[in-house]
Design an enzyme around this catalytic site. Structure first.
Site, PDB file in Angstrom:
ATOM      1  N   CYS A 279     -56.721  47.671  93.942  1.00 55.30           N
ATOM      2  CA  CYS A 279     -57.569  47.445  95.116  1.00 55.30           C
ATOM      3  C   CYS A 279     -58.370  48.669  95.557  1.00 55.30           C
ATOM      4  O   CYS A 279     -59.593  48.612  95.644  1.00 55.30           O
ATOM      5  CB  CYS A 279     -56.700  46.986  96.295  1.00 55.30           C
ATOM      6  SG  CYS A 279     -55.914  45.400  95.972  1.00 55.30           S
TER       7      CYS A 279
HETATM    8  N1  NAD Z   1     -52.366  43.097  93.927  1.00 58.48           N
HETATM    9  C1  NAD Z   1     -52.557  43.360  95.200  1.00 58.48           C
HETATM   10  O1  NAD Z   1     -51.850  44.133  95.792  1.00 58.48           O
HETATM   11  C2  NAD Z   1     -53.664  42.707  96.006  1.00 58.48           C
HETATM   12  C3  NAD Z   1     -53.623  42.824  97.403  1.00 58.48           C
HETATM   13  C4  NAD Z   1     -54.598  42.224  98.156  1.00 58.48           C
HETATM   14  C5  NAD Z   1     -55.633  41.538  97.523  1.00 58.48           C
HETATM   15  N2  NAD Z   1     -55.682  41.446  96.155  1.00 58.48           N
HETATM   16  C6  NAD Z   1     -56.770  40.686  95.572  1.00 58.48           C
HETATM   17  O2  NAD Z   1     -56.264  39.443  95.120  1.00 58.48           O
HETATM   18  C7  NAD Z   1     -56.933  39.031  93.940  1.00 58.48           C
HETATM   19  C8  NAD Z   1     -55.942  38.789  92.808  1.00 58.48           C
HETATM   20  O3  NAD Z   1     -55.284  40.013  92.503  1.00 58.48           O
HETATM   21  P1  NAD Z   1     -53.915  40.106  91.733  1.00 58.48           P
HETATM   22  O4  NAD Z   1     -53.425  41.477  91.900  1.00 58.48           O
HETATM   23  O5  NAD Z   1     -53.032  38.959  92.068  1.00 58.48           O
HETATM   24  O6  NAD Z   1     -54.446  39.902  90.224  1.00 58.48           O
HETATM   25  P2  NAD Z   1     -53.552  39.588  88.942  1.00 58.48           P
HETATM   26  O7  NAD Z   1     -54.329  40.098  87.773  1.00 58.48           O
HETATM   27  O8  NAD Z   1     -52.149  40.031  89.147  1.00 58.48           O
HETATM   28  O9  NAD Z   1     -53.516  38.001  88.880  1.00 58.48           O
HETATM   29  C9  NAD Z   1     -54.621  37.218  88.651  1.00 58.48           C
HETATM   30  C10 NAD Z   1     -54.180  36.012  87.835  1.00 58.48           C
HETATM   31  O10 NAD Z   1     -55.312  35.159  87.691  1.00 58.48           O
HETATM   32  C11 NAD Z   1     -55.277  34.606  86.402  1.00 58.48           C
HETATM   33  N3  NAD Z   1     -56.602  34.102  86.099  1.00 58.48           N
HETATM   34  C12 NAD Z   1     -57.672  34.761  85.594  1.00 58.48           C
HETATM   35  N4  NAD Z   1     -58.724  33.922  85.468  1.00 58.48           N
HETATM   36  C13 NAD Z   1     -58.321  32.721  85.919  1.00 58.48           C
HETATM   37  C14 NAD Z   1     -58.953  31.442  86.037  1.00 58.48           C
HETATM   38  N5  NAD Z   1     -60.211  31.275  85.697  1.00 58.48           N
HETATM   39  N6  NAD Z   1     -58.201  30.439  86.550  1.00 58.48           N
HETATM   40  C15 NAD Z   1     -56.922  30.607  86.912  1.00 58.48           C
HETATM   41  N7  NAD Z   1     -56.274  31.791  86.796  1.00 58.48           N
HETATM   42  C16 NAD Z   1     -56.963  32.817  86.319  1.00 58.48           C
HETATM   43  C17 NAD Z   1     -54.764  35.732  85.535  1.00 58.48           C
HETATM   44  O11 NAD Z   1     -54.223  35.251  84.326  1.00 58.48           O
HETATM   45  C18 NAD Z   1     -53.700  36.356  86.442  1.00 58.48           C
HETATM   46  O12 NAD Z   1     -52.416  35.765  86.244  1.00 58.48           O
HETATM   47  C19 NAD Z   1     -57.972  40.120  93.645  1.00 58.48           C
HETATM   48  O13 NAD Z   1     -59.184  39.778  94.241  1.00 58.48           O
HETATM   49  C20 NAD Z   1     -57.391  41.326  94.361  1.00 58.48           C
HETATM   50  O14 NAD Z   1     -58.396  42.247  94.714  1.00 58.48           O
HETATM   51  C21 NAD Z   1     -54.697  42.006  95.395  1.00 58.48           C
END
Ligand code: NAD
Length: 444
Positions: A279
């Site tokens: 992030c």
């Molecule tokens: N990790 C954190 O701490 C955090 C905190 C706040 C916000 N976010 C935001 O949340 C969002 C997700 O982050 P994350 O850390 O969970 O990412 P991540 O990479 O852990 O998970 C994303 C998932 O989405 C899947 N994916 C990709 N394309 C896809 C599609 N077309 N359809 C369905 N699934 C699909 C991937 O396989 C993966 O399992 C991002 O925008 C991030 O900025 C993350």
């Protein structure tokens, strides 16, 4: 706003309040998986979607692949039929609410890469039916929900606010934070219209202790970015202070300990070897990019980026000087990186400065190894394609004795730092772990 409420909205509100609405979560990662469990544990039936077949198989077997997420919770949710995972996007018409939690990284030119959001929205648009609520949770620039998601969903002829509903509600998950569980963190909600806002707030209100309604999706998108910009800029500030105080022979951690005794008006941030995670080094640049469209420059953000990305080289400068004082060149020295996750007590190495440090050390001819109790294998990183596939080495006496230096990048609680210091010839401490001076410890 519910006076001329569409029958679709009333029915959905009723289902949500009775927790009979089916919830779909798209993207079962660090954010989507805990969110799925939160809804499942509140009594909703949750169908998770992901493009990664390996994740689907692991989840179907009731196992978690996120180290902070209790496997038993997941197994229970799967066993009692509250949670199921699928890669079959043909089932997107089953849930009443679709929560999008897919990645929003930067592209190689450090501009927003919305391809994951676009792909997901295209999947939804193909099957969107009357009576579905779609919520974007992925972090993104103000305007994404209205400019990118809404037209694609409305293209099929359904009207937003009457036939289907659309909102933005940013995820505020802090992986590894045991103090703030998902549902205790207030949930921000902005709708593209009042009906969408009401429905989304009602849904999250069933699961989250507090929901905070904003006037628009743009404001909700901006609120999330503001939180992360705030962190990015403050991390840069303490990193800059570290460099300045170091030149003055003043210990920045002693200074911060002292400043933090002020009961008001000061919020502590700690310096480190750079910035990391999915992030903080990424999200602020969603705002700088969008600001340009309005003729604005986000100067604080750009400067924070400059200061933070310089940190790995500054740390290595301290290592080089310390080795030099011991009559050793960096080239040919054995260097152990201690901790490659981006922050303590998590297994997530995304965007960790450890990778740049390892890359530079290898390029300058050092022999590099790493130890991280949470990351047994260093995954291949898109940003560092030339780094070899590393595996964590044991942190035993023989390993420590064989190093010319240990660079402490991430301070996991599971490591005995006193033993490290006692056995290693030289420790470069980028986290202020050692508060007393030692001959073989250099703050960096
Ligand atoms: N990790 C954190 O701490 C955090 C905190 C706040 C916000 N976010 C935001 O949340 C969002 C997700 O982050 P994350 O850390 O969970 O990412 P991540 O990479 O852990 O998970 C994303 C998932 O989405 C899947 N994916 C990709 N394309 C896809 C599609 N077309 N359809 C369905 N699934 C699909 C991937 O396989 C993966 O399992 C991002 O925008 C991030 O900025 C993350």
């Amino acid at each position: 706003m519910t006076s001329d409420v569409s029958p679709t909205l009333s029915r959905l509100l009723e289902q949500v309040r009775g927790r009979r609405a089916r919830v779909g979560v798209l993207g079962l990662g660090y954010v989507g998986l805990p969110l799925s469990l939160a809804f499942a544990e509140a009594g909703f039936r949750v169908l998770g979607f992901d493009v990664d077949p390996e994740k689907i198989a692991t989840l179907a077997a009731g196992r978690s692949y996120i180290d902070q997420l209790d496997g038993e919770r997941l197994a229970r949710a799967v066993a009692d039929g509250r949670f199921a995972a699928t890669a079959d996007f043909g089932r997107l018409d089953e849930p009443d609410a679709l929560l999008i939690c897919v990645p929003t990284p930067l592209d190689p030119h450090r501009e927003p890469d919305l391809s994951y959001v676009e792909a997901t929205v295209a999947q939804i648009a193909r099957r969107l039916r009357r009576g579905q609520l779609v919520v974007l949770e992925s972090t993104t620039y103000p305007g994404t929900t209205e400019e990118l998601v809404l037209p694609r969903l409305a293209a099929g002829g359904l009207a937003c606010g009457r036939d289907f509903f659309l909102a933005f509600s940013p995820e505020r998950e802090d992986p590894g934070n045991r103090e703030h569980a998902t549902t205790g963190i207030p949930k921000l909600v902005g709708g593209v219209d009042p009906a969408s806002a009401e429905l989304a707030a009602a849904l999250y209100g069933e699961v989250f202790t507090t929901t905070v309604r904003l006037s628009s999706t743009r404001a909700a998108e901006a609120a999330k970015l503001t939180e992360n910009v705030f962190r990015a800029v403050n991390i840069a500030l303490v990193n800059e202070l570290k460099v300045i105080y170091d030149a003055m022979g003043v210990d920045v951690w002693e200074v911060l300990d002292a400043a933090a005794t002020k009961p008001f008006g000061f919020m502590r941030f700690d310096p480190g070897p750079g910035w990391g995670g999915h992030c903080i080094p990424v999200d602020p640049f969603y705002l700088t990019w969008k600001a340009r469209e309005f003729g604005q420059r986000a100067r604080f953000i750009e400067l924070a980026g400059e200061v933070n990305v310089e940190m790995p080289r500054w740390v290595l400068g301290k290592l080089q000087t310390a080795l030099n004082e011991r009559g050793k060149p960096l080239k040919g020295s054995a260097v152990l990186i201690l901790g490659i996750a981006y922050k303590p007590d998590v297994a997530d190495p995304r965007e960790s400065p450890a990778f740049e440090i390892m890359d530079l050390l290898l390029r300058w001819g050092a022999a590099v190894a790493y130890h991280d109790p949470h990351v047994p294998k260093a995954p291949r990183m898109r940003t560092w394609p030339e780094l070899p596939a590393f595996e964590s080495v044991a942190l035993d006496d023989a390993t420590l004795a064989a190093q010319d230096a240990v660079v402490l990048v991430t301070h996991h609680r599971a490591v005995d730092y006193e033993r490290v210091r006692a056995r290693a010839a030289l420790v470069i401490d980028t986290r202020g772990v050692y508060r007393q001076p030692y001959d073989n410890v250099v703050r960096a």
